[in-house]
Design a protein around this motif. Structure first.
Motif, mmCIF file in Angstrom:
data_model
loop_
_atom_site.group_PDB
_atom_site.id
_atom_site.type_symbol
_atom_site.label_atom_id
_atom_site.label_comp_id
_atom_site.label_asym_id
_atom_site.label_seq_id
_atom_site.Cartn_x
_atom_site.Cartn_y
_atom_site.Cartn_z
ATOM 1 N N CYS A 180 43.027 40.687 47.397
ATOM 2 C CA CYS A 180 44.129 39.683 46.897
ATOM 3 C C CYS A 180 43.845 38.274 46.664
ATOM 4 O O CYS A 180 44.023 37.624 45.867
ATOM 5 C CB CYS A 180 45.358 39.990 47.796
ATOM 6 S SG CYS A 180 46.316 41.480 47.849
ATOM 7 N N LEU A 181 42.764 38.031 47.677
ATOM 8 C CA LEU A 181 42.219 36.454 47.638
ATOM 9 C C LEU A 181 41.096 36.385 46.401
ATOM 10 O O LEU A 181 41.520 35.454 45.851
ATOM 11 C CB LEU A 181 41.278 36.469 49.005
ATOM 12 C CG LEU A 181 41.904 36.223 49.949
ATOM 13 C CD1 LEU A 181 40.753 36.070 51.261
ATOM 14 C CD2 LEU A 181 42.699 35.002 50.193
ATOM 15 N N ILE A 182 40.443 37.586 45.864
ATOM 16 C CA ILE A 182 39.818 37.300 44.614
ATOM 17 C C ILE A 182 40.689 37.278 43.452
ATOM 18 O O ILE A 182 40.391 36.387 42.543
ATOM 19 C CB ILE A 182 38.682 38.636 44.694
ATOM 20 C CG1 ILE A 182 37.674 38.466 45.737
ATOM 21 C CG2 ILE A 182 38.148 38.439 43.182
ATOM 22 C CD1 ILE A 182 36.838 39.654 45.792
ATOM 23 N N SER A 183 41.712 37.993 43.529
ATOM 24 C CA SER A 183 42.555 38.005 42.589
ATOM 25 C C SER A 183 43.333 36.562 42.323
ATOM 26 O O SER A 183 43.557 36.394 41.289
ATOM 27 C CB SER A 183 43.482 39.108 42.716
ATOM 28 O OG SER A 183 43.103 40.348 42.572
ATOM 29 N N LEU A 184 43.735 35.909 43.442
ATOM 30 C CA LEU A 184 44.306 34.585 43.285
ATOM 31 C C LEU A 184 43.449 33.758 42.668
ATOM 32 O O LEU A 184 43.815 32.871 42.243
ATOM 33 C CB LEU A 184 44.864 34.444 44.856
ATOM 34 C CG LEU A 184 46.054 34.940 45.281
ATOM 35 C CD1 LEU A 184 46.265 34.526 46.795
ATOM 36 C CD2 LEU A 184 47.371 34.417 44.443
#
Length: 464
Positions: free
Chosen positions: A174-178
């Motif tokens: 999720c962090l990488i996607s954001l």
């Protein structure tokens, strides 16, 4: 970053988002007993570790689709990923039942916003035709990969690191996607006209859907006409009728009812429900077979799904060729027929068999799954204005959620009736359970062949 590379990274980002949605559906299955033991869940309440996610996901899908159309698909995608990540983090840190159920609800809300925005972003970031169909094929195949990978990953993480990591695994994704989303995804939203929100319609459909989904989840446990379930279904139905009345009178409806004149969209929603009611039940019954009859460990059981994963991925890569030759209706029909044949092959499984006996049937089902799942969402977007793609995809996804809830309950009811038994499947002896699983596969096969009839009654023969 070149345009092609940017599109490539965007596709990976959207495909991985679909992967974690599917992954989260099955990864918790294996971890539930450990979660129950650590957090003190009773047998009756433990199902809410699963159901809290489904309840919120199903209830907020339609508003999620509308918000993505009005506020922007990329913006809602980022909000959804953030909610999903926070829910996953809280789930891994949960030290009480309330905290766990809240975390699962947050994941469900994130999923309800993520599902329609992700599909809409594929529509707006990739050109109609071969490019979009290829992107859809990869996106859809990640769904199949996630479902089977979840069982394997859930078993491995729970066994070696603890159930908490079935939640923590989502956080870095999720962090990488954001970080990547604003760099590679093109924004797309309704820019003309006032942005009015149909507050009454939103409240009535969201609460109504939550009550209906709750009724569908609880009724197989308590009884379809039980005093503890029936009122929820009745009130939910009344609210949905009220929603229809509100929508017909408001100037800015949450769901424009002209969409329901699109036969492809209606057909896609029905097919999505039949798909979940048949293909979607495979994971439950095949897991019962491998763990309760063959006595496989969670990891071994997960590995037995790898042939299905591989064939679903290959099927996704072939979607363009099949669509060009068979059209929308033909491609879905081929997928449904393959699924039906695969289920019938699985009725040959023996209580003294092995994982090798699973391979032929699951490989056939995997190809069918890829064709049906991918083409259903392509069909649901056909002939829909770009500013309403979010709502259209949410309608198809809602059909999928309802089919999932009703399908498993209906098949278990059919099996129980035919066996003249009210026993829980997990408590049957191997011979009885094997017979019950065979019946479930026959019921799933019948549903797929019904899907063929619906397909040719509603979907276009050719790509538009």
């Amino acid at each position: 970053m070149s345009k092609n590379r940017k599109k490539g990274v965007a596709l990976i980002l959207l495909a991985v988002s679909q992967l974690i949605l599917a992954l989260d559906y099955t990864i918790v299955f294996v971890a539930v007993p450990s979660i129950g033991a650590d957090l003190g869940f009773s047998a009756n309440h433990l199902q809410w570790v699963i159901s809290a996610y489904s309840l919120v996901f199903g209830g907020f899908l339609l508003i999620g689709g509308r918000l993505s159309d009005l506020l922007g698909r990329r913006r809602i995608f980022m909000i959804a990923i953030a909610l999903f990540g926070v829910g996953s983090l809280l789930g891994g840190l949960a030290n009480s039942q309330i905290m766990m159920i809240t975390a699962r609800g947050l994941q469900g809300l994130g999923g309800a916003l993520l599902s329609p925005s992700t599909l809409s972003l594929i529509m707006s970031n990739f050109g109609e035709g071969a490019e979009r169909n290829r992107a859809m094929g990869i996106w859809a195949s990640m769904g199949g990969v996630g479902l089977s990978l979840g069982l394997l990953l859930g078993g491995g993480l729970t066994s070696f690191l603890g159930w908490e990591f079935t939640f923590f695994v989502n956080v870095p994704i999720c962090l990488i996607s954001l970080i990547l989303a604003p760099l590679v995804l093109l924004e797309n939203k309704t820019t003309s006209g006032p942005k009015r929100y149909d507050a009454l319609g939103t409240i009535s459909v969201t609460v109504g859907m939550i009550l209906i989904v709750y009724y569908l989840i609880q009724s197989p446990v308590e009884g379809w006409l039980h005093i503890e379930t029936l009122p929820f279904g009745l009130v939910g139905g009344i609210l949905l009728i009220l929603f229809v009345i509100i929508e017909k009178r408001t100037k800015e409806p949450l769901i424009p009812f002209r969409l329901f004149r699109n036969r492809n969209l209606i057909g896609a929603a029905i097919i999505a429900a039949l798909f979940s009611a048949s293909f979607g039940t495979l994971y439950y019954f095949l897991s019962l077979y491998t763990q309760e009859i063959l006595h496989y460990s969670a990891i071994q059981s997960g590995l037995s799904f790898l042939p299905l994963t591989i064939s679903a991925f290959i099927g996704g890569r072939l979607i363009n060729k099949v669509l060009l030759n068979a059209g929308l209706a033909g491609t879905v029909a081929i997928g449904m027929v393959l699924g039906g044949i695969g289920f019938l092959v699985l009725t040959q499984l023996s209580e003294k068999g092995s994982a090798l006996g699973i391979i032929p049937g699951t490989v056939i089902i995997g190809f069918g799954q890829a064709l049906v799942f991918t083409t259903t969402f392509i069909a649901g977007s056909t002939g829909i204005n770009s500013k309403e793609q979010g709502v259209a995809s949410a309608i198809v996804s809602t059909g999928q959620q309802i089919g999932s809830a009703v399908g498993l309950a209906a098949i278990i009811a059919i099996v129980s009736y035919n066996l003249k038994s009210n026993l829980q499947l997990e408590k049957m002896n191997p011979g009885e359970l094997n017979s019950a699983i065979h019946m479930s596969f026959i019921a799933a096969s019948v549903i797929t062949f019904l899907g063929v009839f619906i397909t040719y009654s509603t979907l276009s023969r050719k790509m538009q």
